[in-house]
Every structure is written in structure tokens, then in C-alpha cells.
Design a protein around this motif. Structure first.
Motif, PDB file in Angstrom:
ATOM      1  N   SER A 260      14.522  -2.587 -18.982  1.00  0.00           N
ATOM      2  CA  SER A 260      13.116  -2.758 -18.637  1.00  0.00           C
ATOM      3  C   SER A 260      12.930  -2.746 -17.124  1.00  0.00           C
ATOM      4  CB  SER A 260      12.594  -4.081 -19.209  1.00  0.00           C
ATOM      5  OG  SER A 260      11.381  -4.465 -18.598  1.00  0.00           O
ATOM      6  N   ILE A 261      11.746  -2.368 -16.690  1.00  0.00           N
ATOM      7  CA  ILE A 261      11.416  -2.429 -15.266  1.00  0.00           C
ATOM      8  C   ILE A 261      11.572  -3.853 -14.742  1.00  0.00           C
ATOM      9  CG2 ILE A 261       8.959  -2.807 -15.769  1.00  0.00           C
ATOM     10  CD1 ILE A 261      10.317  -0.792 -12.771  1.00  0.00           C
ATOM     11  N   ASN A 262      11.399  -4.839 -15.607  1.00  0.00           N
ATOM     12  CA  ASN A 262      11.547  -6.241 -15.198  1.00  0.00           C
ATOM     13  C   ASN A 262      13.008  -6.622 -14.981  1.00  0.00           C
ATOM     14  OD1 ASN A 262       8.712  -6.851 -15.373  1.00  0.00           O
ATOM     15  ND2 ASN A 262       8.934  -6.828 -17.608  1.00  0.00           N
ATOM     16  N   ASP A 263      13.930  -5.798 -15.497  1.00  0.00           N
ATOM     17  CA  ASP A 263      15.358  -6.044 -15.296  1.00  0.00           C
ATOM     18  C   ASP A 263      15.843  -5.512 -13.947  1.00  0.00           C
ATOM     19  OD1 ASP A 263      15.621  -7.109 -17.897  1.00  0.00           O
ATOM     20  OD2 ASP A 263      15.894  -5.094 -18.746  1.00  0.00           O
ATOM     21  N   LEU A 264      15.054  -4.624 -13.351  1.00  0.00           N
ATOM     22  CA  LEU A 264      15.499  -3.912 -12.151  1.00  0.00           C
ATOM     23  C   LEU A 264      15.530  -4.832 -10.931  1.00  0.00           C
ATOM     24  CD1 LEU A 264      16.306  -1.093 -11.151  1.00  0.00           C
ATOM     25  CD2 LEU A 264      13.888  -0.644 -10.698  1.00  0.00           C
ATOM     26  N   LYS A 265      16.689  -4.872 -10.251  1.00  0.00           N
ATOM     27  CA  LYS A 265      16.861  -5.755  -9.094  1.00  0.00           C
ATOM     28  C   LYS A 265      16.769  -5.014  -7.764  1.00  0.00           C
ATOM     29  CE  LYS A 265      17.645  -9.318 -11.708  1.00  0.00           C
ATOM     30  NZ  LYS A 265      16.627 -10.400 -11.839  1.00  0.00           N
ATOM     31  N   LYS A 266      17.359  -3.803  -7.692  1.00  0.00           N
ATOM     32  CA  LYS A 266      17.361  -3.062  -6.427  1.00  0.00           C
ATOM     33  C   LYS A 266      17.201  -1.571  -6.695  1.00  0.00           C
ATOM     34  CE  LYS A 266      18.249  -6.740  -3.972  1.00  0.00           C
ATOM     35  NZ  LYS A 266      17.191  -7.322  -3.115  1.00  0.00           N
ATOM     36  N   ILE A 267      16.610  -0.881  -5.719  1.00  0.00           N
ATOM     37  CA  ILE A 267      16.515   0.576  -5.751  1.00  0.00           C
ATOM     38  C   ILE A 267      17.154   1.117  -4.476  1.00  0.00           C
ATOM     39  CG2 ILE A 267      14.999   2.578  -5.787  1.00  0.00           C
ATOM     40  CD1 ILE A 267      12.936   0.851  -7.251  1.00  0.00           C
ATOM     41  N   PHE A 268      18.217   1.875  -4.642  1.00  0.00           N
ATOM     42  CA  PHE A 268      18.894   2.508  -3.503  1.00  0.00           C
ATOM     43  C   PHE A 268      18.399   3.952  -3.434  1.00  0.00           C
ATOM     44  CE2 PHE A 268      21.590  -0.981  -4.793  1.00  0.00           C
ATOM     45  CZ  PHE A 268      21.935  -1.570  -3.573  1.00  0.00           C
ATOM     46  N   ILE A 269      17.389   4.176  -2.605  1.00  0.00           N
ATOM     47  CA  ILE A 269      16.762   5.478  -2.524  1.00  0.00           C
ATOM     48  C   ILE A 269      17.183   6.183  -1.238  1.00  0.00           C
ATOM     49  CG2 ILE A 269      14.655   4.666  -1.373  1.00  0.00           C
ATOM     50  CD1 ILE A 269      13.106   6.630  -3.221  1.00  0.00           C
ATOM     51  N   HIS A 270      17.255   7.510  -1.302  1.00  0.00           N
ATOM     52  CA  HIS A 270      17.617   8.308  -0.124  1.00  0.00           C
ATOM     53  C   HIS A 270      16.757   7.912   1.059  1.00  0.00           C
ATOM     54  CE1 HIS A 270      18.318  11.533   2.599  1.00  0.00           C
ATOM     55  NE2 HIS A 270      17.238  12.225   2.277  1.00  0.00           N
ATOM     56  N   GLN A 271      17.390   7.616   2.177  1.00  0.00           N
ATOM     57  CA  GLN A 271      16.691   7.170   3.380  1.00  0.00           C
ATOM     58  C   GLN A 271      16.163   8.375   4.153  1.00  0.00           C
ATOM     59  OE1 GLN A 271      16.790   3.316   4.053  1.00  0.00           O
ATOM     60  NE2 GLN A 271      16.782   4.016   1.936  1.00  0.00           N
ATOM     61  N   ALA A 272      15.034   8.906   3.673  1.00  0.00           N
ATOM     62  CA  ALA A 272      14.486  10.130   4.234  1.00  0.00           C
ATOM     63  C   ALA A 272      13.374   9.867   5.228  1.00  0.00           C
ATOM     64  CB  ALA A 272      13.964  11.021   3.104  1.00  0.00           C
ATOM     65  N   ASN A 273      12.527   8.910   4.896  1.00  0.00           N
ATOM     66  CA  ASN A 273      11.303   8.673   5.649  1.00  0.00           C
ATOM     67  C   ASN A 273      10.731   7.367   5.105  1.00  0.00           C
ATOM     68  OD1 ASN A 273       8.365   8.623   5.894  1.00  0.00           O
ATOM     69  ND2 ASN A 273       8.472  10.729   6.609  1.00  0.00           N
ATOM     70  N   GLU A 274      10.547   6.366   5.954  1.00  0.00           N
ATOM     71  CA  GLU A 274      10.121   5.049   5.475  1.00  0.00           C
ATOM     72  C   GLU A 274       8.794   5.121   4.724  1.00  0.00           C
ATOM     73  OE1 GLU A 274       9.823   0.525   7.173  1.00  0.00           O
ATOM     74  OE2 GLU A 274       8.942   2.120   8.390  1.00  0.00           O
ATOM     75  N   LYS A 275       7.832   5.840   5.278  1.00  0.00           N
ATOM     76  CA  LYS A 275       6.512   5.935   4.643  1.00  0.00           C
ATOM     77  C   LYS A 275       6.625   6.599   3.276  1.00  0.00           C
ATOM     78  CE  LYS A 275       1.805   7.607   5.477  1.00  0.00           C
ATOM     79  NZ  LYS A 275       0.925   8.352   6.428  1.00  0.00           N
ATOM     80  N   MET A 276       7.422   7.676   3.197  1.00  0.00           N
ATOM     81  CA  MET A 276       7.595   8.375   1.931  1.00  0.00           C
ATOM     82  C   MET A 276       8.330   7.513   0.910  1.00  0.00           C
ATOM     83  SD  MET A 276       9.292  12.135   1.219  1.00  0.00           S
ATOM     84  CE  MET A 276      11.016  11.631   1.096  1.00  0.00           C
ATOM     85  N   ASP A 277       9.374   6.830   1.341  1.00  0.00           N
ATOM     86  CA  ASP A 277      10.139   5.988   0.419  1.00  0.00           C
ATOM     87  C   ASP A 277       9.274   4.870  -0.160  1.00  0.00           C
ATOM     88  OD1 ASP A 277      12.352   7.532   0.763  1.00  0.00           O
ATOM     89  OD2 ASP A 277      13.414   6.156   2.085  1.00  0.00           O
ATOM     90  N   HIS A 278       8.467   4.227   0.688  1.00  0.00           N
ATOM     91  CA  HIS A 278       7.576   3.173   0.190  1.00  0.00           C
ATOM     92  C   HIS A 278       6.558   3.746  -0.788  1.00  0.00           C
ATOM     93  CE1 HIS A 278       8.738  -0.508   2.216  1.00  0.00           C
ATOM     94  NE2 HIS A 278       8.873   0.141   3.358  1.00  0.00           N
ATOM     95  N   ALA A 279       6.051   4.935  -0.486  1.00  0.00           N
ATOM     96  CA  ALA A 279       5.076   5.575  -1.374  1.00  0.00           C
ATOM     97  C   ALA A 279       5.704   5.887  -2.733  1.00  0.00           C
ATOM     98  CB  ALA A 279       4.530   6.840  -0.728  1.00  0.00           C
ATOM     99  N   ILE A 280       6.963   6.352  -2.722  1.00  0.00           N
ATOM    100  CA  ILE A 280       7.661   6.658  -3.973  1.00  0.00           C
ATOM    101  C   ILE A 280       7.848   5.393  -4.804  1.00  0.00           C
ATOM    102  CG2 ILE A 280       9.895   7.333  -4.944  1.00  0.00           C
ATOM    103  CD1 ILE A 280      10.119   9.354  -2.615  1.00  0.00           C
ATOM    104  N   ILE A 281       8.309   4.329  -4.174  1.00  0.00           N
ATOM    105  CA  ILE A 281       8.554   3.080  -4.892  1.00  0.00           C
ATOM    106  C   ILE A 281       7.252   2.511  -5.442  1.00  0.00           C
ATOM    107  CG2 ILE A 281       9.432   0.718  -4.710  1.00  0.00           C
ATOM    108  CD1 ILE A 281      11.535   3.002  -4.601  1.00  0.00           C
ATOM    109  N   ASN A 282       6.207   2.553  -4.638  1.00  0.00           N
ATOM    110  CA  ASN A 282       4.909   2.045  -5.103  1.00  0.00           C
ATOM    111  C   ASN A 282       4.392   2.863  -6.281  1.00  0.00           C
ATOM    112  OD1 ASN A 282       4.805  -0.024  -3.204  1.00  0.00           O
ATOM    113  ND2 ASN A 282       3.756   1.236  -1.676  1.00  0.00           N
ATOM    114  N   ARG A 283       4.565   4.188  -6.216  1.00  0.00           N
ATOM    115  CA  ARG A 283       4.139   5.044  -7.322  1.00  0.00           C
ATOM    116  C   ARG A 283       4.966   4.753  -8.578  1.00  0.00           C
ATOM    117  NH1 ARG A 283       1.916  10.300  -7.649  1.00  0.00           N
ATOM    118  NH2 ARG A 283       0.777   9.720  -5.756  1.00  0.00           N
ATOM    119  N   PHE A 284       6.256   4.538  -8.408  1.00  0.00           N
ATOM    120  CA  PHE A 284       7.149   4.236  -9.530  1.00  0.00           C
ATOM    121  C   PHE A 284       6.699   2.964 -10.250  1.00  0.00           C
ATOM    122  CE2 PHE A 284      11.066   1.749 -10.667  1.00  0.00           C
ATOM    123  CZ  PHE A 284      11.385   2.437 -11.821  1.00  0.00           C
ATOM    124  N   TYR A 285       6.425   1.921  -9.496  1.00  0.00           N
ATOM    125  CA  TYR A 285       5.980   0.669 -10.117  1.00  0.00           C
ATOM    126  C   TYR A 285       4.577   0.800 -10.698  1.00  0.00           C
ATOM    127  CZ  TYR A 285       9.965  -2.285  -9.088  1.00  0.00           C
ATOM    128  OH  TYR A 285      11.218  -2.847  -9.102  1.00  0.00           O
TER     129      TYR A 285
END
Length: 353
Positions: A260-285
Motif C-alpha cells: 500500500s502507499i501507506n507502507d511506503l517509507k522512502k522514494i529514491f528518485i533520480h536526482q535530475a532537478n529538484e523542482k521536477m522531482d518534487h512535482a513527480i512525487i506530489n503527482r504520485f501521491y
């Protein structure tokens, strides 16, 4: 049979280049026209978008394969394995060994062969090969290792992500400030514990219209040699592509794991661009009707920049070793690895610590 990470290692280059060091660069647009802003404004806007304050470059006497070896030695040491028992060495990179002040890539023999040689592994049944898959290369290498282990073809694999982007950047391109060098490596071993290790994966290549979003092209300076090519990208197109496709891949990957999404503790995402990474994570949630937790995404891009295939394994190693303040992992934690890059390629792994 499942596969689990039993050792990690990374190499963080010594040469620190800060944003202010680009103040004297002459930046141009892709068509060679003058850049619309002075460098102070350009650098300030760059920092606001990418989050990058400094990046790391390798010493002149080192190459990509050299730093891959260093990261591998640390991973082998932390795992406690005998390197002679390795079945596969998989090296994800994109540009091979490019010597300092050279414009030629050297990929023969493969970087994996060079790593094996420098590790002094004699066993001929330890097979080494290179993997070119853009920035998601290390994650794809993990997927390969899992396939070998599940097929009974391997019990132990060394998976490396290494790159020296400083050797292929155009100093007249503002995007050159994004890129950096580094290496990360892990030992992946077969385990009978089906409740830990890699639980699921997702991988895709989008190339109908997206294949040229990241490419090799001429310098932005009209005075530069036409024969030399550098890493280039269409940033806006990449941003829009990633924001659409990466969250969907992450969602499908997590669902396929049964977690479940509630089980998820960390996301190790490619460090490409801080603004883009935050946008991806926010969209995912948001796809799950939730708001992203503040501490779910460890980041190194502020100090280390974008080292392509090396960002995710380096980040994972640093968190595993407790070297990032406020970030830690515990046995049983569910994490996601995710990346996007040239291809355009997207992939993700659900993993239980």
C-alpha cells in the motif's frame, strides 16, 4: 527465489564546483544567439529551478571506469562476499571513458571488463557487460540482476552506475551547470526470503516522439568545432514527459508489489532537478488521493548535482550509511527506486529493506 541488496558503495568526487564558478562562462541559446540574461540572473534562476548549489567533478587522472571500481570495492567490502563468487558485473553508463581534455569515448574493452580486471577477479564465469539505458541505467541493471537470479543463472551480481558528465558538457550551454560525476554500486544476492528484496518492477521506453529529448549535439557557440558533440536536452519537454509518465510507472510498480502507499517509507528518485522531482512525487501521491510526506524523498542534488546513472545508487548508499541528516532506513521498510532519462526511458522498483 528473490534478490536482495547485501552491500552498497559510492564514490563522491573531490572537485567541488559552485554555481558562482560559472559566472565568467559565455552562455548561448541552442541556435547560437546571445543568452537573454546576464550570468548572475541566469545562475540565480538556475538555482531556483534545479536546487543545485554545487556539483562534483572527477580529478583529471580518473575516468568513469576508475570511479566505478572504487564504488564497487566499497560495496564488496560492506557485503563481505568473495568477489570471485560474482556471476555478473553490470555497469550502467552512457559515455564510456572520456579522458580529460579529450573528445573521444573509449568503450573497448567494456567498462565492466575494466572493472573486473581492476578488481583482480580471475573467475572467467564472472560475466561483465555494459548497459546503456540513459539515467535509469542502474535501476535497469537491477532489473537484469533480478532476472538472472530468478532464472537460476546467477546468485550474486555487482550492479554499478557510473558517469563523468563533466567530460561531455558544452561550457556554452546553461544546462552544463546541471551535470556532475559520480559512481554508486551494490551487491545483489539470491535470497529465499520472499518478503524482502525486489518485490516488483516497471520499465518502459517511449521513442515514438521522445527519442531526441536528450541527445548528442554541437556546441551552442557558433565558433566551436562542428566535429565535437556534447550532451544536450530539451528541458521543457523532459519536464512534461516525466511529470506524466514517472508517477504512473511508480503507481503501477507499487500496486504490482501488493504493498500500500501507506507502507511506503522512502522514494529514491533520480536526482535530475529538484523542482521536477518534487512535482513527480506530489503527482504520485495525488494519484492516491494523498499529500506527499515531507521526509519521503531524500535528496543530494543540492550538493552533488545530476550524475545520471549514479544518482540513485549513490543516494541509496549515503542513506544506508546514515550520511544524510534526517534520513534512515530500517529492516522491513518499503522503498521505491525510480528514474527517467534518455530514450526516453522510465523505470521503477519496489523494494523491501
Amino acid at each position: 527465489m528473490n534478490c536482495k541488496i547485501t552491500g552498497t558503495g559510492s564514490y563522491i568526487p573531490n572537485v567541488i564546483t559552485k554555481n558562482a564558478d560559472f559566472d565568467q562562462h559565455e552562455f548561448y541559446n541552442l541556435d547560437g544567439s546571445n543568452f537573454p540574461h546576464d550570468n548572475e540572473t541566469t545562475i540565480r534562476k538556475f538555482k531556483a529551478i534545479t536546487g543545485i548549489e554545487e556539483r562534483r567533478y572527477i580529478d583529471e587522472n580518473l575516468n568513469t571506469s576508475d570511479i566505478a571500481v572504487i564504488a564497487s570495492q566499497k560495496a564488496i567490502e560492506s557485503s563481505g562476499i568473495d568477489p570471485e563468487t560474482l556471476d555478473y558485473i553490470i555497469v550502467a553508463h552512457n559515455y564510456g571513458d572520456v579522458k580529460s581534455n579529450s573528445n573521444q569515448s573509449d568503450t573497448v574493452p567494456s567498462l565492466a571488463t575494466r572493472v573486473k580486471s581492476h578488481l583482480r577477479i580471475k573467475n572467467p564465469r564472472c560475466v561483465g557487460y555494459d548497459l546503456l539505458f540513459g539515467c535509469p541505467g542502474w535501476i535497469e541493471g537491477m532489473i537484469h540482476a533480478q532476472a538472472f537470479i530468478k532464472a537460476g543463472m546467477a546468485k550474486k551480481c555487482l550492479v554499478i552506475g557510473a558517469e563523468a558528465l563533466s567530460r561531455v558538457v558544452d561550457k556554452h550551454d546553461r544546462d552544463s551547470m546541471i551535470f556532475s560525476d559520480g559512481a554508486g554500486a551494490v551487491i545483489v544476492e539470491a535470497t529465499s526470503d520472499k518478503e524482502s528484496g525486489i518485490l516488483s518492477h516497471e520499465s518502459a521506453t517511449f521513442s515514438f516522439q521522445e527519442s531526441e529529448y536528450i541527445y548528442f549535439g554541437k556546441s551552442n557557440s557558433t565558433e566551436a568545432s562542428e566535429d565535437v558533440r556534447y550532451i544536450k536536452m530539451h528541458g521543457r519537454k523532459i519536464y512534461e514527459f516525466a511529470l506524466t509518465n514517472v508517477p504512473n510507472a511508480m503507481k503501477e510498480c507499487l500496486e504490482n508489489s501488493g504493498k500500500s502507499i501507506n507502507d511506503l517509507k522512502k522514494i529514491f528518485i533520480h536526482q535530475a532537478n529538484e523542482k521536477m522531482d518534487h512535482a513527480i512525487i506530489n503527482r504520485f501521491y495525488k494519484l492516491h488521493g494523498l499529500t506527499a510526506p515531507e521526509d519521503v524523498m531524500p535528496m543530494t542534488i543540492h550538493e552533488l548535482g545530476n550524475s545520471s546513472v549514479a544518482t540513485v545508487p549513490t543516494l541509496f548508499d549515503l542513506v544506508t550509511r546514515g550520511k544524510i541528516e534526517g534520513q534512515k532506513l530500517e529492516k522491513g521498510d518499503i522503498v521505491l527506486f525510480a528514474s527517467v532519462g534518455a530514450g526516453m526511458n522510465v523505470n521503477a522498483i519496489t523494494y523491501e529493506i
